[in-house]
Structures are given as C-alpha cells and as structure tokens.
Design an enzyme around this catalytic site. Structure first.
Site, PDB file in Angstrom:
ATOM      1  N   CYS A 259      -2.893   0.100   7.308  1.00  0.00           N
ATOM      2  CA  CYS A 259      -2.110   1.334   7.207  1.00  0.00           C
ATOM      3  C   CYS A 259      -2.335   2.247   8.412  1.00  0.00           C
ATOM      4  CB  CYS A 259      -2.426   2.046   5.904  1.00  0.00           C
ATOM      5  SG  CYS A 259      -1.875   1.073   4.467  1.00  0.00           S
TER       6      CYS A 259
ATOM      7  N   CYS B 132      -6.619   2.323   5.335  1.00  0.00           N
ATOM      8  CA  CYS B 132      -7.268   1.071   5.709  1.00  0.00           C
ATOM      9  C   CYS B 132      -6.789   0.661   7.113  1.00  0.00           C
ATOM     10  CB  CYS B 132      -6.927  -0.011   4.688  1.00  0.00           C
ATOM     11  SG  CYS B 132      -5.206  -0.581   4.799  1.00  0.00           S
TER      12      CYS B 132
ATOM     13  N   HIS C 249       0.855  -1.188   0.000  1.00  0.00           N
ATOM     14  CA  HIS C 249       0.000   0.000   0.000  1.00  0.00           C
ATOM     15  C   HIS C 249       0.891   1.237   0.000  1.00  0.00           C
ATOM     16  CE1 HIS C 249      -4.011  -1.734   1.661  1.00  0.00           C
ATOM     17  NE2 HIS C 249      -3.401  -2.614   0.889  1.00  0.00           N
TER      18      HIS C 249
ATOM     19  N   GLU D 231       0.934   3.877   1.835  1.00  0.00           N
ATOM     20  CA  GLU D 231       1.407   4.304   3.147  1.00  0.00           C
ATOM     21  C   GLU D 231       2.578   3.449   3.630  1.00  0.00           C
ATOM     22  OE1 GLU D 231      -3.182   4.764   3.364  1.00  0.00           O
ATOM     23  OE2 GLU D 231      -1.724   3.563   2.255  1.00  0.00           O
TER      24      GLU D 231
END
Length: 151
Positions: free
Chosen positions: A85, A82, A52, A54
């Site tokens: 993260c 999410c 992801h 992040e």
C-alpha cells in the site's frame, strides 16, 4: 482540512471491516475537501491479497479523477500502510498520507521499513502519523482480542 473529521470517516470504514471479521483497516481519499475514495479491508471475504483498504480507495479515487495520478489528493488510513500500500500511495503520487496507529509488524512508513520516505524514489509524500492514534489502535487491539477469544 480537518484531519480528525477525515480520520473519523476512515474509522467508519475500519468498522465495516471489523463487522465482517476482516482486519479493521479503513481508508478515505480526499480531493478538494471532498472524499472521493473509500475502502476497508476485504482480503479474506474476497480471497484476494490485493483487497487492502488503501488499494480499494485508490481504485475509487482514480475512477473519480479519471487518471492514475492523484497528485492533489490526501489519504487517511487508520493504520500505517504495509509495503504494498505504501508503494501504491507513492505510485499514485499522492500529496500526503495521514495515518492513525503504527503497524509494528508490517508497517512501511517507519515501523518495519520506510518505503514512503525512501530518498531514491522520484516522488515524495508528506506523512503525518498519530492522527487519532488511540482510537485507531484500540479498534485493532479489540479485533485481535476478539479473534483470540474465538468470537
């Protein structure tokens, strides 16, 4: 700090994800007014659920700082993080999170759950939502419209 400037940088990262057919989430991490970490989603191209935006940016920022603690850092994300993260942001002990669009299907900063503001955790992250919300949401809606069209 100029929140719009840094969110525009995160949007540039999101555009990179869009261009490789990834969900267009982009992220930058700022320390002392300087971007020290950048990331965009690479989950599909790398076949790895950890890729992801992040997480990628946090890895870069930790390498720059030389520590896992990012206590004086600010993270800018185009879409509400999410659960994974949001947890990483808490674990890194970031000072503040700024995000653009809400994530009504997987958000962990108030939409679906609110991990980032859970009182039981020992660290608190300041949160500001809605930075350039329209632009961030539009990139997401354009991406999913493109997917539905099959282009």
């Amino acid at each position: 700090m100029d929140n719009n400037f840094f969110m525009k940088e995160a949007l540039k990262e999101a555009r990179k994800a869009y261009d490789i057919n990834e969900v267009p989430v982009g992220c930058v991490i700022v320390y002392d007014g300087q971007i020290i970490g950048r990331g965009h989603n690479r989950r599909t191209v790398e076949n790895n659920p950890l890729k992801h935006a992040e997480i990628i940016a946090i890895n870069e920022a930790c390498a720059f700082i030389g520590d896992w603690r990012l206590e004086e850092c600010y993270i800018y994300v185009t879409v509400e993080p999410c659960p994974m993260c949001a947890g990483a942001i808490l674990q890194a002990r970031m000072k503040a999170l700024y995000f653009g669009a809400w994530n009504k299907k997987a958000g962990a900063c108030g939409s679906v759950v609110d991990i980032i503001n859970e009182d039981k955790f020992n660290h608190k992250v300041e949160v500001e939502a809605g930075i350039m919300q329209e632009e961030c949401a539009k990139m997401m809606s354009n991406f999913f419209a493109k997917l539905r069209r099959g282009t």
